[in-house]
Design a protein around this motif. Structure first.
Motif, PDB file in Angstrom:
ATOM      1  N   GLN A  34      -9.342  -9.747   0.265  1.00 37.39           N
ATOM      2  CA  GLN A  34     -10.317 -10.831   0.043  1.00 37.39           C
ATOM      3  C   GLN A  34     -10.368 -11.220  -1.437  1.00 37.39           C
ATOM      4  O   GLN A  34     -10.398 -12.399  -1.785  1.00 37.39           O
ATOM      5  CB  GLN A  34     -11.706 -10.393   0.495  1.00 37.39           C
ATOM      6  N   LYS A  35     -10.356 -10.204  -2.321  1.00 31.94           N
ATOM      7  CA  LYS A  35     -10.400 -10.488  -3.767  1.00 31.94           C
ATOM      8  C   LYS A  35      -9.175 -11.295  -4.175  1.00 31.94           C
ATOM      9  O   LYS A  35      -9.273 -12.267  -4.923  1.00 31.94           O
ATOM     10  CB  LYS A  35     -10.391  -9.168  -4.561  1.00 31.94           C
ATOM     11  N   LEU A  36      -8.018 -10.861  -3.688  1.00 29.42           N
ATOM     12  CA  LEU A  36      -6.777 -11.564  -4.053  1.00 29.42           C
ATOM     13  C   LEU A  36      -6.799 -13.015  -3.574  1.00 29.42           C
ATOM     14  O   LEU A  36      -6.357 -13.923  -4.274  1.00 29.42           O
ATOM     15  CB  LEU A  36      -5.573 -10.860  -3.407  1.00 29.42           C
ATOM     16  N   LEU A  96      -4.018  -6.632   6.723  1.00 29.30           N
ATOM     17  CA  LEU A  96      -5.162  -5.825   6.244  1.00 29.30           C
ATOM     18  C   LEU A  96      -5.508  -4.677   7.192  1.00 29.30           C
ATOM     19  O   LEU A  96      -4.683  -4.225   7.963  1.00 29.30           O
ATOM     20  CB  LEU A  96      -6.345  -6.773   6.019  1.00 29.30           C
ATOM     21  N   GLY A  97      -6.741  -4.232   7.103  1.00 32.27           N
ATOM     22  CA  GLY A  97      -7.149  -3.033   7.830  1.00 32.27           C
ATOM     23  C   GLY A  97      -7.284  -3.212   9.334  1.00 32.27           C
ATOM     24  O   GLY A  97      -7.146  -4.320   9.864  1.00 32.27           O
ATOM     25  N   GLY A  98      -7.590  -2.115  10.016  1.00 31.89           N
ATOM     26  CA  GLY A  98      -7.751  -2.176  11.467  1.00 31.89           C
ATOM     27  C   GLY A  98      -8.771  -1.165  11.959  1.00 31.89           C
ATOM     28  O   GLY A  98      -9.193  -0.261  11.225  1.00 31.89           O
ATOM     29  N   GLU A 153     -16.182   1.171  11.072  1.00 28.41           N
ATOM     30  CA  GLU A 153     -15.465   1.093   9.790  1.00 28.41           C
ATOM     31  C   GLU A 153     -14.100   1.758   9.877  1.00 28.41           C
ATOM     32  O   GLU A 153     -13.933   2.759  10.568  1.00 28.41           O
ATOM     33  CB  GLU A 153     -16.307   1.772   8.689  1.00 28.41           C
ATOM     34  N   GLU A 154     -13.148   1.216   9.124  1.00 30.33           N
ATOM     35  CA  GLU A 154     -11.817   1.835   9.079  1.00 30.33           C
ATOM     36  C   GLU A 154     -11.921   3.140   8.298  1.00 30.33           C
ATOM     37  O   GLU A 154     -12.390   3.147   7.159  1.00 30.33           O
ATOM     38  CB  GLU A 154     -10.818   0.900   8.395  1.00 30.33           C
ATOM     39  N   ILE A 155     -11.496   4.252   8.896  1.00 24.45           N
ATOM     40  CA  ILE A 155     -11.607   5.563   8.234  1.00 24.45           C
ATOM     41  C   ILE A 155     -10.323   5.879   7.478  1.00 24.45           C
ATOM     42  O   ILE A 155     -10.331   6.395   6.386  1.00 24.45           O
ATOM     43  CB  ILE A 155     -11.918   6.666   9.265  1.00 24.45           C
ATOM     44  N   PRO A 187       4.080  -1.964  -6.179  1.00 25.61           N
ATOM     45  CA  PRO A 187       3.784  -0.964  -5.138  1.00 25.61           C
ATOM     46  C   PRO A 187       2.464  -0.263  -5.439  1.00 25.61           C
ATOM     47  O   PRO A 187       1.969  -0.328  -6.568  1.00 25.61           O
ATOM     48  CB  PRO A 187       4.946   0.017  -5.288  1.00 25.61           C
ATOM     49  N   ALA A 188       1.907   0.437  -4.454  1.00 22.88           N
ATOM     50  CA  ALA A 188       0.696   1.232  -4.698  1.00 22.88           C
ATOM     51  C   ALA A 188       1.018   2.325  -5.708  1.00 22.88           C
ATOM     52  O   ALA A 188       2.123   2.890  -5.708  1.00 22.88           O
ATOM     53  CB  ALA A 188       0.219   1.856  -3.396  1.00 22.88           C
ATOM     54  N   SER A 189       0.047   2.655  -6.543  1.00 21.02           N
ATOM     55  CA  SER A 189       0.279   3.656  -7.588  1.00 21.02           C
ATOM     56  C   SER A 189       0.651   5.024  -6.994  1.00 21.02           C
ATOM     57  O   SER A 189       1.417   5.771  -7.599  1.00 21.02           O
ATOM     58  CB  SER A 189      -0.977   3.794  -8.449  1.00 21.02           C
ATOM     59  N   PRO A 216       0.829  -1.210   0.000  1.00 17.14           N
ATOM     60  CA  PRO A 216       0.000   0.000   0.000  1.00 17.14           C
ATOM     61  C   PRO A 216       0.868   1.267   0.000  1.00 17.14           C
ATOM     62  O   PRO A 216       2.094   1.187   0.017  1.00 17.14           O
ATOM     63  CB  PRO A 216      -0.756  -0.134   1.317  1.00 17.14           C
ATOM     64  N   TRP A 217       0.191   2.425   0.035  1.00 18.52           N
ATOM     65  CA  TRP A 217       0.926   3.691  -0.100  1.00 18.52           C
ATOM     66  C   TRP A 217       1.319   4.301   1.242  1.00 18.52           C
ATOM     67  O   TRP A 217       2.119   5.224   1.279  1.00 18.52           O
ATOM     68  CB  TRP A 217       0.080   4.722  -0.872  1.00 18.52           C
ATOM     69  N   ASN A 218       0.742   3.821   2.352  1.00 19.63           N
ATOM     70  CA  ASN A 218       0.958   4.584   3.595  1.00 19.63           C
ATOM     71  C   ASN A 218       2.362   4.408   4.171  1.00 19.63           C
ATOM     72  O   ASN A 218       2.886   5.285   4.841  1.00 19.63           O
ATOM     73  CB  ASN A 218      -0.131   4.270   4.633  1.00 19.63           C
TER      74      ASN A 218
HETATM   75  P1  NAP Z   1      -5.497  -1.039  -1.285  1.00 19.54           P
HETATM   76  O1  NAP Z   1      -6.388  -0.159  -2.048  1.00 19.54           O
HETATM   77  O2  NAP Z   1      -6.004  -2.355  -0.836  1.00 19.54           O
HETATM   78  O3  NAP Z   1      -4.189  -1.244  -2.200  1.00 19.54           O
HETATM   79  C1  NAP Z   1      -3.097  -2.008  -1.775  1.00 19.54           C
HETATM   80  C2  NAP Z   1      -2.334  -2.509  -2.992  1.00 19.54           C
HETATM   81  O4  NAP Z   1      -3.175  -3.386  -3.740  1.00 19.54           O
HETATM   82  C3  NAP Z   1      -1.896  -1.413  -3.957  1.00 19.54           C
HETATM   83  O5  NAP Z   1      -0.663  -1.765  -4.519  1.00 19.54           O
HETATM   84  C4  NAP Z   1      -2.992  -1.449  -5.010  1.00 19.54           C
HETATM   85  O6  NAP Z   1      -2.584  -0.950  -6.270  1.00 19.54           O
HETATM   86  C5  NAP Z   1      -3.259  -2.937  -5.085  1.00 19.54           C
HETATM   87  N1  NAP Z   1      -4.591  -3.255  -5.614  1.00 19.54           N
HETATM   88  C6  NAP Z   1      -5.682  -2.461  -5.725  1.00 19.54           C
HETATM   89  N2  NAP Z   1      -6.712  -3.141  -6.270  1.00 19.54           N
HETATM   90  C7  NAP Z   1      -6.274  -4.402  -6.497  1.00 19.54           C
HETATM   91  C8  NAP Z   1      -6.871  -5.579  -7.023  1.00 19.54           C
HETATM   92  N3  NAP Z   1      -8.146  -5.601  -7.443  1.00 19.54           N
HETATM   93  N4  NAP Z   1      -6.112  -6.701  -7.099  1.00 19.54           N
HETATM   94  C9  NAP Z   1      -4.848  -6.693  -6.657  1.00 19.54           C
HETATM   95  N5  NAP Z   1      -4.211  -5.607  -6.171  1.00 19.54           N
HETATM   96  C10 NAP Z   1      -4.920  -4.476  -6.067  1.00 19.54           C
HETATM   97  O7  NAP Z   1      -4.927  -0.315   0.027  1.00 19.54           O
HETATM   98  P2  NAP Z   1      -4.280   1.139   0.153  1.00 19.54           P
HETATM   99  O8  NAP Z   1      -5.364   2.157  -0.011  1.00 19.54           O
HETATM  100  O9  NAP Z   1      -3.069   1.243  -0.696  1.00 19.54           O
HETATM  101  O10 NAP Z   1      -3.773   1.121   1.677  1.00 19.54           O
HETATM  102  C11 NAP Z   1      -4.606   1.338   2.764  1.00 19.54           C
HETATM  103  C12 NAP Z   1      -5.042   0.042   3.402  1.00 19.54           C
HETATM  104  O11 NAP Z   1      -3.903  -0.748   3.741  1.00 19.54           O
HETATM  105  C13 NAP Z   1      -5.784   0.248   4.715  1.00 19.54           C
HETATM  106  O12 NAP Z   1      -6.892  -0.613   4.777  1.00 19.54           O
HETATM  107  C14 NAP Z   1      -4.754  -0.144   5.776  1.00 19.54           C
HETATM  108  O13 NAP Z   1      -5.303  -0.567   6.997  1.00 19.54           O
HETATM  109  C15 NAP Z   1      -4.028  -1.235   5.075  1.00 19.54           C
HETATM  110  N6  NAP Z   1      -2.705  -1.446   5.688  1.00 19.54           N
HETATM  111  C16 NAP Z   1      -2.517  -2.561   6.470  1.00 19.54           C
HETATM  112  C17 NAP Z   1      -1.290  -2.766   7.096  1.00 19.54           C
HETATM  113  C18 NAP Z   1      -1.049  -3.980   7.955  1.00 19.54           C
HETATM  114  O14 NAP Z   1       0.114  -4.315   8.167  1.00 19.54           O
HETATM  115  N7  NAP Z   1      -2.075  -4.650   8.457  1.00 19.54           N
HETATM  116  C19 NAP Z   1      -0.256  -1.826   6.911  1.00 19.54           C
HETATM  117  C20 NAP Z   1      -0.500  -0.710   6.123  1.00 19.54           C
HETATM  118  C21 NAP Z   1      -1.724  -0.528   5.497  1.00 19.54           C
HETATM  119  P3  NAP Z   1      -3.072   0.524  -6.763  1.00 19.54           P
HETATM  120  O15 NAP Z   1      -2.443   1.483  -5.832  1.00 19.54           O
HETATM  121  O16 NAP Z   1      -2.522   0.611  -8.142  1.00 19.54           O
HETATM  122  O17 NAP Z   1      -4.565   0.530  -6.701  1.00 19.54           O
END
Ligand code: NAP
Length: 486
Positions: free
Chosen positions: A240-242, A257-259, A387-389, A182-184, A156-158
């Motif tokens: 879940q999709k993956l 995942l999320g928290g 919900e996760e904000i 990586p995230a876009s 993800p991007w964070n």
């Molecule tokens: P996200 O939308 O799920 O994206 C994560 C990654 O998956 C990105 O590289 C994204 O690429 C890719 N992706 C998007 N749609 C996909 C698909 N249909 N199939 C496969 N890959 C896909 O999450 P995010 O917005 O980047 O990050 C925020 C989330 O990450 C929050 O829910 C946060 O809680 C979670 N997180 C969890 C942890 C942990 O360790 N538990 C740590 C940090 C963050 P694109 O950017 O190109 O869409």
């Protein structure tokens, strides 16, 4: 989106088989600075064919890499730690420009990358096997860990580089090869990280970088028969999709995942320490952390005193561009995230919440800024309590006992991080046992991971795997049992 490659900004191409790759008709997307709206750079949109090519090269390089002795693989990681440190400032600045976190946090994150490289280099020497007492005379039984092949890392991007380093370095030291998506939002930061891996002379194909649409790249990786492991960190929805897609080829999949993390404050707590921990956990990285505190569950008799302290600390935070000296809360990563936060605050009001601090866009700063926001009078089943904000919004909930607090804490679909502030040995120990979350903190905020300590969540925050410690090898290796009759 554009087909035009601009030359006055950074550019991230694909990295396949040790070369930066760009087709003549390669499409690129733009990476914008959330603090200013300015263009930071352009990043390649990989086609499914290019993803397949990256997997094929990673697969081809696998045998030689797994046969490279572990001390040699470790030497690459140690070199990576050195080079990352040399490029720390440059990498941190690009991260801040791409996703907005304040520079001090970005610098800290780059430090995590070098620490992870060093830690995993050391763990390589401890990839021990086991011997098992045999049931027959003249027989030896040993069990050894083996790598699996190509690991797809999707991040993800964070945390643009730290989360990738957990995955990539544990995969590599175990003998796997990597395709990283990586995230876009942070593809340019990823490019710099991969430049480091290029500079240390990793053999071609051992690490490959694929940027572009999460949907296209993710689906291609998930369905590819030569990808043996998916290591994903991101939203529960995409995870879940993956998992569904990768099930067809029986891949191993690790999901972080999320928290919906909470800080419980009991009436005997040190309220100054609790307020400090709450504010740091809620608003660092503008609340965009999987372990961010988004709920405070406080015993009624100390609620007013605690909220007053939390509000005072929150209002002293400086909001601003992460590259400016003194900024403590940067912008949200993009406009979608900003609007999502606005909408959650509106919903909270409709459901009876009361804003005690913040609650507005910071329009005068021009970027995607939202005030750190505290909302009280929130009930356990309200939307912002469930919900996760993923933004700077903190819900305050009042309870009458430790037991009620723990029930509220455990009453969401998530289970990543729980914190409790109390001076009571009894309640501290009960919380450690009764919190259904992968991380529990006593007298500390919700967000504070240390190297070597297993990191991950329970329930819908993950699927049971762990990172950051040697437990990552439960994902990155598989066991082989060898019976030898002599
Ligand atoms: P996200 O939308 O799920 O994206 C994560 C990654 O998956 C990105 O590289 C994204 O690429 C890719 N992706 C998007 N749609 C996909 C698909 N249909 N199939 C496969 N890959 C896909 O999450 P995010 O917005 O980047 O990050 C925020 C989330 O990450 C929050 O829910 C946060 O809680 C979670 N997180 C969890 C942890 C942990 O360790 N538990 C740590 C940090 C963050 P694109 O950017 O190109 O869409």
């Amino acid at each position: 989106m554009s087909n035009q490659v601009k030359t006055d900004v950074l550019q991230a191409d694909l990295y396949i088989n040790g070369k930066w790759v760009s087709e003549p008709d390669q499409s690129y997307f733009e990476s914008l600075n959330p603090a200013t709206g300015e263009l930071v750079g352009t990043c390649a949109i990989a086609t499914a064919e290019q993803v397949n090519e990256a997997v094929s090269k990673a697969n081809k390089s696998y045998t030689a890499w797994r046969n490279t002795p572990i001390p040699e693989r470790a030497a690459y990681l140690l070199k990576a730690a050195e080079v990352v440190e040399k490029r720390k400032e440059e990498l941190a600045r690009v991260m801040t420009k791409e996703m907005g976190k304040v520079l001090a946090e970005s610098l800290g994150e780059v430090g995590v990358v070098s620490a992870t490289a060093q830690y995993m280099a050391g763990e390589g020497r401890r990839l021990f096997g086991e011997t098992v007492p045999a049931g027959f005379l003249n027989r030896n039984i040993t069990m050894v860990r083996e790598p699996l092949g190509v690991v797809a890392c999707i991040t993800p991007w964070n945390f643009p580089v730290a989360l990738a380093s957990y995955k990539i370095f544990s995969a590599l030291i175990a003998g796997n090869t990597v395709v990283w998506k990586p995230a876009s939002e942070v593809a340019l930061s990823a490019k710099i990280f991969v430049e480091v891996l290029d500079e240390i002379g990793l053999p071609p194909g051992v690490v490959n970088l694929i940027t572009g649409s999460g949907k296209t790249v993710g689906q291609t990786l998930a369905e590819h028969p030569d990808v043996k492991v998916i290591s994903f960190t991101g939203s529960t929805e995409v995870g879940q999709k993956l998992a569904e897609m990768s099930n067809k080829t029986l891949k191993r999949i690790s999901l972080e995942l999320g928290g919906k993390n909470a800080v419980i404050v009991l009436k005997d707590a040190d309220l100054d320490k609790a307020a400090d921990g709450i504010v740091k956990s809620a608003f660092t990285t503008t609340g965009q952390r999987c372990t961010a505190a988004s709920r405070v569950i406080v015993e009624r008799s100390v609620k007013d005193r605690l909220v007053q302290k939390v509000v005072e600390l929150t209002q002293s935070l400086k909001i601003g561009n992460g590259l400016e000296e003194g900024s403590q809360v940067g912008p949200l990563v993009n406009e979608d995230q900003l609007h999502a936060v606005e909408k959650y605050v509106e919903t909270a009001m409709k459901e009876g919440g009361k804003i005690v601090s913040g609650g507005k866009l910071v329009e005068e700063l021009g970027g995607n800024y939202y005030e750190p926001t505290i909302i009280e009078n929130v009930k356990p089943n309200d939307t912002i309590a469930q919900e996760e904000i993923f933004g700077p919004v903190l819900a305050i909930m009042e309870v009458d006992s430790y037991e009620e607090a723990m029930e509220v804490n455990n009453g969401t679909i998530y289970g990543l991080s729980t914190s409790i502030y109390t001076e009571s040995l009894h309640y501290a120990n009960r919380a450690a046992k009764e919190a259904v979350s992968g991380l529990v903190y006593i007298n500390n905020g919700t967000s504070n991971a240390e190297m070597g300590v297993a990191f991950g969540g329970m329930k819908m925050s993950g699927n049971g795997h762990r990172e950051v410690s040697y437990h990552a090898f439960d994902v990155m290796t598989e066991w082989k049992s060898i019976y030898m009759n002599y």
